[in-house]
Design an enzyme around this catalytic site. Structure first.
Site, PDB file in Angstrom:
ATOM      1  N   ASP A  69     -33.644  47.708  51.596  1.00 23.23           N
ATOM      2  CA  ASP A  69     -32.718  46.927  50.754  1.00 23.23           C
ATOM      3  C   ASP A  69     -31.636  46.213  51.579  1.00 23.23           C
ATOM      4  O   ASP A  69     -30.718  45.619  51.032  1.00 23.23           O
ATOM      5  CB  ASP A  69     -32.077  47.816  49.675  1.00 23.23           C
ATOM      6  CG  ASP A  69     -31.160  48.882  50.271  1.00 23.23           C
ATOM      7  OD1 ASP A  69     -31.111  49.025  51.523  1.00 23.23           O
ATOM      8  OD2 ASP A  69     -30.481  49.581  49.497  1.00 23.23           O
TER       9      ASP A  69
ATOM     10  N   ASN B 268     -35.320  52.046  52.845  1.00 23.31           N
ATOM     11  CA  ASN B 268     -35.954  51.457  51.658  1.00 23.31           C
ATOM     12  C   ASN B 268     -35.964  49.927  51.655  1.00 23.31           C
ATOM     13  O   ASN B 268     -36.252  49.293  50.635  1.00 23.31           O
ATOM     14  CB  ASN B 268     -35.295  51.985  50.378  1.00 23.31           C
ATOM     15  CG  ASN B 268     -33.797  51.729  50.379  1.00 23.31           C
ATOM     16  OD1 ASN B 268     -33.283  51.061  51.284  1.00 23.31           O
ATOM     17  ND2 ASN B 268     -33.085  52.249  49.400  1.00 23.31           N
TER      18      ASN B 268
ATOM     19  N   ASP C 201     -32.539  51.608  57.854  1.00 23.47           N
ATOM     20  CA  ASP C 201     -32.692  51.312  56.422  1.00 23.47           C
ATOM     21  C   ASP C 201     -34.071  51.785  55.979  1.00 23.47           C
ATOM     22  O   ASP C 201     -35.080  51.172  56.318  1.00 23.47           O
ATOM     23  CB  ASP C 201     -32.520  49.792  56.269  1.00 23.47           C
ATOM     24  CG  ASP C 201     -32.791  49.304  54.866  1.00 23.47           C
ATOM     25  OD1 ASP C 201     -32.908  50.144  53.952  1.00 23.47           O
ATOM     26  OD2 ASP C 201     -32.867  48.071  54.689  1.00 23.47           O
TER      27      ASP C 201
ATOM     28  N   GLU D 146      -8.435  60.179  66.236  1.00 20.08           N
ATOM     29  CA  GLU D 146      -8.265  58.816  66.759  1.00 20.08           C
ATOM     30  C   GLU D 146      -6.759  58.617  66.857  1.00 20.08           C
ATOM     31  O   GLU D 146      -6.079  58.461  65.846  1.00 20.08           O
ATOM     32  CB  GLU D 146      -8.873  57.785  65.808  1.00 20.08           C
ATOM     33  CG  GLU D 146      -8.796  56.375  66.390  1.00 20.08           C
ATOM     34  CD  GLU D 146      -9.000  55.266  65.346  1.00 20.08           C
ATOM     35  OE1 GLU D 146      -9.301  54.145  65.739  1.00 20.08           O
ATOM     36  OE2 GLU D 146      -8.838  55.537  64.151  1.00 20.08           O
TER      37      GLU D 146
ATOM     38  N   ASP E 282     -16.437  61.611  59.234  1.00 26.25           N
ATOM     39  CA  ASP E 282     -15.211  60.844  59.429  1.00 26.25           C
ATOM     40  C   ASP E 282     -14.234  61.242  58.331  1.00 26.25           C
ATOM     41  O   ASP E 282     -14.601  61.305  57.156  1.00 26.25           O
ATOM     42  CB  ASP E 282     -15.532  59.347  59.295  1.00 26.25           C
ATOM     43  CG  ASP E 282     -14.887  58.530  60.385  1.00 26.25           C
ATOM     44  OD1 ASP E 282     -13.653  58.573  60.469  1.00 26.25           O
ATOM     45  OD2 ASP E 282     -15.614  57.852  61.135  1.00 26.25           O
TER      46      ASP E 282
ATOM     47  N   ASP F  35      -9.654  59.639  61.446  1.00 27.18           N
ATOM     48  CA  ASP F  35      -9.264  58.232  61.524  1.00 27.18           C
ATOM     49  C   ASP F  35      -7.743  58.085  61.657  1.00 27.18           C
ATOM     50  O   ASP F  35      -6.987  58.697  60.887  1.00 27.18           O
ATOM     51  CB  ASP F  35      -9.737  57.575  60.220  1.00 27.18           C
ATOM     52  CG  ASP F  35      -9.713  56.072  60.265  1.00 27.18           C
ATOM     53  OD1 ASP F  35     -10.467  55.514  61.062  1.00 27.18           O
ATOM     54  OD2 ASP F  35      -8.940  55.473  59.502  1.00 27.18           O
TER      55      ASP F  35
ATOM     56  N   HIS G 116     -17.644  51.894  66.537  1.00 21.37           N
ATOM     57  CA  HIS G 116     -17.875  50.880  65.500  1.00 21.37           C
ATOM     58  C   HIS G 116     -16.784  49.807  65.453  1.00 21.37           C
ATOM     59  O   HIS G 116     -16.901  48.858  64.682  1.00 21.37           O
ATOM     60  CB  HIS G 116     -17.969  51.581  64.142  1.00 21.37           C
ATOM     61  CG  HIS G 116     -16.661  52.239  63.784  1.00 21.37           C
ATOM     62  ND1 HIS G 116     -16.183  53.346  64.453  1.00 21.37           N
ATOM     63  CD2 HIS G 116     -15.711  51.905  62.899  1.00 21.37           C
ATOM     64  CE1 HIS G 116     -15.007  53.667  63.973  1.00 21.37           C
ATOM     65  NE2 HIS G 116     -14.686  52.813  63.019  1.00 21.37           N
ATOM     66  N   ASP G 117     -15.716  49.972  66.228  1.00 21.68           N
ATOM     67  CA  ASP G 117     -14.628  48.987  66.243  1.00 21.68           C
ATOM     68  C   ASP G 117     -14.655  48.124  67.503  1.00 21.68           C
ATOM     69  O   ASP G 117     -13.825  47.217  67.642  1.00 21.68           O
ATOM     70  CB  ASP G 117     -13.259  49.692  66.242  1.00 21.68           C
ATOM     71  CG  ASP G 117     -12.966  50.401  64.938  1.00 21.68           C
ATOM     72  OD1 ASP G 117     -13.439  49.934  63.890  1.00 21.68           O
ATOM     73  OD2 ASP G 117     -12.257  51.423  64.963  1.00 21.68           O
TER      74      ASP G 117
ATOM     75  N   ASP H  47     -29.257  53.844  55.481  1.00 21.57           N
ATOM     76  CA  ASP H  47     -29.067  54.934  54.516  1.00 21.57           C
ATOM     77  C   ASP H  47     -29.344  56.304  55.139  1.00 21.57           C
ATOM     78  O   ASP H  47     -29.825  56.415  56.270  1.00 21.57           O
ATOM     79  CB  ASP H  47     -29.942  54.704  53.275  1.00 21.57           C
ATOM     80  CG  ASP H  47     -31.362  54.308  53.657  1.00 21.57           C
ATOM     81  OD1 ASP H  47     -31.937  55.016  54.508  1.00 21.57           O
ATOM     82  OD2 ASP H  47     -31.878  53.298  53.139  1.00 21.57           O
TER      83      ASP H  47
HETATM   84  C1  GLC Z   1      -9.774  53.143  62.367  1.00 19.57           C
HETATM   85  C2  GLC Z   1     -11.226  52.854  62.157  1.00 19.57           C
HETATM   86  C3  GLC Z   1     -11.396  51.414  61.768  1.00 19.57           C
HETATM   87  C4  GLC Z   1     -10.640  51.163  60.495  1.00 19.57           C
HETATM   88  C5  GLC Z   1      -9.188  51.628  60.599  1.00 19.57           C
HETATM   89  C6  GLC Z   1      -8.570  51.770  59.243  1.00 19.57           C
HETATM   90  O1  GLC Z   1      -9.239  52.459  63.437  1.00 19.57           O
HETATM   91  O2  GLC Z   1     -11.941  53.198  63.305  1.00 19.57           O
HETATM   92  O3  GLC Z   1     -12.725  51.047  61.601  1.00 19.57           O
HETATM   93  O4  GLC Z   1     -10.652  49.815  60.164  1.00 19.57           O
HETATM   94  O5  GLC Z   1      -9.069  52.901  61.199  1.00 19.57           O
HETATM   95  O6  GLC Z   1      -9.185  52.842  58.555  1.00 19.57           O
END
Ligand code: GLC
Length: 508
Positions: free
Chosen positions: A20, A18, A16, A229, A93, A190, A300-301, A24
Site C-alpha cells: 500500500d 501489503n 511494506d 536524545e 521511541d 525523544d 531518521h533525522d 508496516d
Molecule cells: C526528535 C526526533 C525528530 C522529531 C523531533 C520532534 O529530534 O528525532 O524526528 O522531529 O524530535 O519530536
C-alpha cells in the site's frame, strides 16, 4: 551492555508487506532473518503509534495504539516476541516533550481555561519570550477559542507537555509501564533534555528539574535500556545523565561529531576530520567518567553519511570506513536502516516531492528571497527525507508515500548482497569482528594519531591490541604496528594505487 548492537528501523519506510506504499510491522517481521544475518542484537523502532503524521510519527495522538497504516498492537506484540525468540532486543521511541494536537489531552485542554487537561500544556496570555520553533517561526501559537498562546517547540501541531504538572508525569510513567509490560527492552527518549523548562527564565532545555523527572520516570523494579536524545549532552553534564549510580539513563546520543552547529540547511560538506576529532574527544571524555557512549553517523533525522561525510564517487570505501568508525569504537553502535548497504542521499527535483515538515518549512520561509535551485540543493544535502525514502530491497519500482530513491536500480539490498564489493557483507564482518574480539566489545580506547590524512586509534584489552586506521580523502601513511595481522581491509578488492577512505583493522 557490551553486546548491544542496534539497528534503527523507521517503520513507515522499512518494508511494506501489503504493497500500500507504507512500511508496516508485518514487513519488519518478514525481515527478522535479514537482521539476524547482519548480526545486530537490538532494534530501535521509531514511533509507529497513532499519529496525524505532521512530523512523521513524532506527533503522537495515542501512545498505546499503533497507527492503522503500520499495523496493530497485537502485531507489535508478535514482533516483540519473535525478535526475542531470535535473540534480538527491541526498544521503542518514547516522545515525552510533546504530543500531537489531536491527542485527546490537547483536544480537551484547548476547550476552556478550566478544563482539567488545560494544565497538561504550557499556556500564556502573551508570549513571554521570543522562542523559535525548531521547524521555524514563533514557538508560541495563539489559540482563538481561549485566547491564549501555547508553547510548541516543534510544529504548531506538536504542543509541549507541561512536565511541572504531576498528572502529566504520572501519565507518562504509566505509558512506560504499559510498554514494559508488553515486553519491550527499553526506550529511545525523544528530545528528553527538553522536558524540564523554566519559561520565565528563558530555559527550554536542561531545565532545573530534568534529572529529578528522568529518575522518577524510569524508577521501576526491573532494569531496562534507556537512551536519551540529548542535544545538550556535553563533557560537563554527561555523567549526570548516565553516570553509574545516577539511576537515570543507560546512555545518551551526543551530536557534536554530526557537526550541525550552524543549522541544517547548507550544502557545505562537514569535514570528516572534524567529525573524527569530535568522536575522539567524546571517546576520551566518556571513558574518563566511566560512561558508555553511543556510536552513530545516521538516524531518521540525518542525511546519509556517505553523501554527507564522504564522497559518492568512492561509495563502497566511504560506507565501509564510516561503518568501521561506528562499529569499532568504544560504546554502543547504532546503525540506521540502509546504512548497511551504503545508501546515499536522494535527489529531489521539485518542492512537491518534499515530505518532511522541517524541509517544507525551510523552503516556504526562504523562497521569497532565495533561488529555488539553491533551496532544493540544500534540502537534498541535509533534509530529513534523505533518511525516510523506502528502503530499496530490490531495484523494482514500488508504490511509496515518499519520493522514490533515484538510485534504487543501482543500489538496493538484493544487488548489494550479490556484489563482490558488498557493503552488507563488510558490515556483517565488522559486526562479527566486534563480537569476537574482546578488545573491540569491551576494551578501552586510545587515540594514536589524528591529522589531515587520517585517524588511528587503538582498542586495548589486557595484553591484546587492535589498531584501527582510517584514512580520509587521501592516501594516509602511518607507522603501523610491526607484524600485526590484518583483520579487515576495505581495499581488499579495490585498486591499491588510489586509496581514499581506507579502513584497516590490525591485531597485535
Ligand atoms: C526528535 C526526533 C525528530 C522529531 C523531533 C520532534 O529530534 O528525532 O524526528 O522531529 O524530535 O519530536
Amino acid at each position: 551492555m557490551n553486546d548491544w548492537i542496534f539497528y534503527q528501523i523507521y517503520p513507515w519506510s522499512f518494508c511494506d508487506s501489503n504493497g500500500d506504499g507504507v512500511g508496516d510491522l508485518q514487513g519488519i517481521r518478514s525481515k527478522i532473518p535479514y537482521l539476524k544475518e547482519l548480526g545486530v542484537t537490538a532494534v530501535w523502532l521509531s514511533p509507529c503509534f497513532q499519529s496525524p503524521m505532521v512530523d512523521n510519527g513524532y506527533d503522537i495522538s495515542d501512545y498505546r495504539e499503533i497507527d492503522g497504516r503500520v499495523g496493530t498492537r497485537e502485531e507489535l506484540e508478535t514482533l516483540i516476541n519473535e525478535l526475542h525468540q531470535n535473540g534480538i532486543k527491541i526498544i521503542l521511541d518514547f516522545v515525552a516533550n510533546h504530543t500531537s494536537d489531536k491527542h485527546v489531552w490537547f483536544k480537551n485542554a484547548r476547550k476552556s481555561k478550566d478544563n482539567p487537561y488545560r494544565d497538561y500544556y504550557i499556556w500564556r496570555k502573551t508570549p513571554p519570550n521570543d522562542w523559535q520553533s525548531v521547524f521555524g517561526g514563533s514557538a508560541w501559537e495563539y489559540d482563538e477559542q481561549t485566547q491564549e498562546y501555547y508553547l510548541h517547540s516543534y510544529a504548531v501541531e506538536q504542543p509541549d507537555l507541561n512536565w511541572e504538572n504531576e498528572a502529566v508525569r504520572k501519565e507518562m510513567k504509566a505509558i512506560v509501564s504499559f510498554w514494559l509490560d508488553k515486553g519491550v527492552d527499553g526506550f529511545r527518549c525523544d528530545v528528553l533534555d527538553m522536558i524540564s523548562k523554566d519559561v520565565e527564565k528563558g530555559i527550554n532545555q536542561d531545565g532545573p528539574k530534568l534529572h529529578e523527572y528522568i529518575r522518577d520516570l524510569f524508577d521501576f523494579d526491573k532494569e531496562f535500556f534507556t537512551v536519551g536524545e540529548c542535544w545538550s549532552a556535553s563533557a560537563e553534564n554527561v555523567e549526570k545523565f548516565c553516570g553509574k549510580g545516577r539511576k537515570e539513563l543507560t546512555t545518551v546520543f551526543c551530536f557534536s561529531h554530526i557537526l550541525m552547529q550552524n543549522g541544517r540547511f547548507t550544502s557545505k560538506k562537514p569535514s570528516l576530520k572534524r567529525a573524527c576529532e569530535e568522536l575522539a574527544e567524546w571517546q576520551m571524555t566518556t571513558q574518563n567518567v566511566g560512561v558508555t557512549p553511543t556510536l552513530f553517523f545516521e538516524n531518521h533525522d540525518l542525511a546519509r553519511s556517505v553523501s554527507r561525510f564522504g564522497d559518492e564517487k568512492h561509495r563502497f570505501a566511504c560506507a565501509t570506513l564510516l561503518g568501521g568508525l561506528v562499529v569499532l569504537h568504544r560504546g554502543i553502535p547504532f546503525l540506521y536502516q540502509g546504512e548497511e548497504i551504503g545508501l546515499t542521499n536522494n535527489l529531489l527535483t521539485d518542492i512537491t516531492q518534499v515530505n518532511d515538515v522541517e524541509s517544507a518549512r525551510y523552503y516556504e520561509e526562504n523562497i521569497p528571497h532565495t533561488a529555488k535551485e539553491t533551496l532544493l540543493r540544500n534540502i537534498n544535502a541535509n533534509g530529513r527525507d534523505n533518511a525516510r525514502y523506502m528502503l530499496p530491497w530490490t531495484g523494482e519500482k514500488v508504490k511509496s508515500w515518499q519520493a522514490e530513491y533515484h538510485r534504487r536500480e543501482e543500489i538496493n539490498v538484493e544487488k548489494d548482497k550479490a556484489s563482490e564489493n558488498s557493503v552488507f557483507a563488510f558490515y556483517k564482518e565488522l559486526i562479527a569482528l566486534r563480537k569476537r574480539e574482546k578488545a573491540l566489545h569491551s576494551g578501552s580506547y586510545r587515540l594514536k594519531e589524528l591529522n589531515e590524512n587520517g585517524y588511528v586509534f587503538e582498542r586495548l584489552y589486557e595484553n591484546e591490541k587492535i589498531t584501527v586506521v582510517a584514512s580520509f580523502e587521501k592516501q594516509a601513511y602511518f607507522e603501523l604496528p610491526q607484524n600485526a595481522k590484518v583483520l579487515l581491509d576495505n581495499y581488499e578488492n579495490l585498486p591499491k594505487n588510489q586509496t581514499p577512505y581506507r579502513l584497516l583493522v590490525l591485531k597485535g
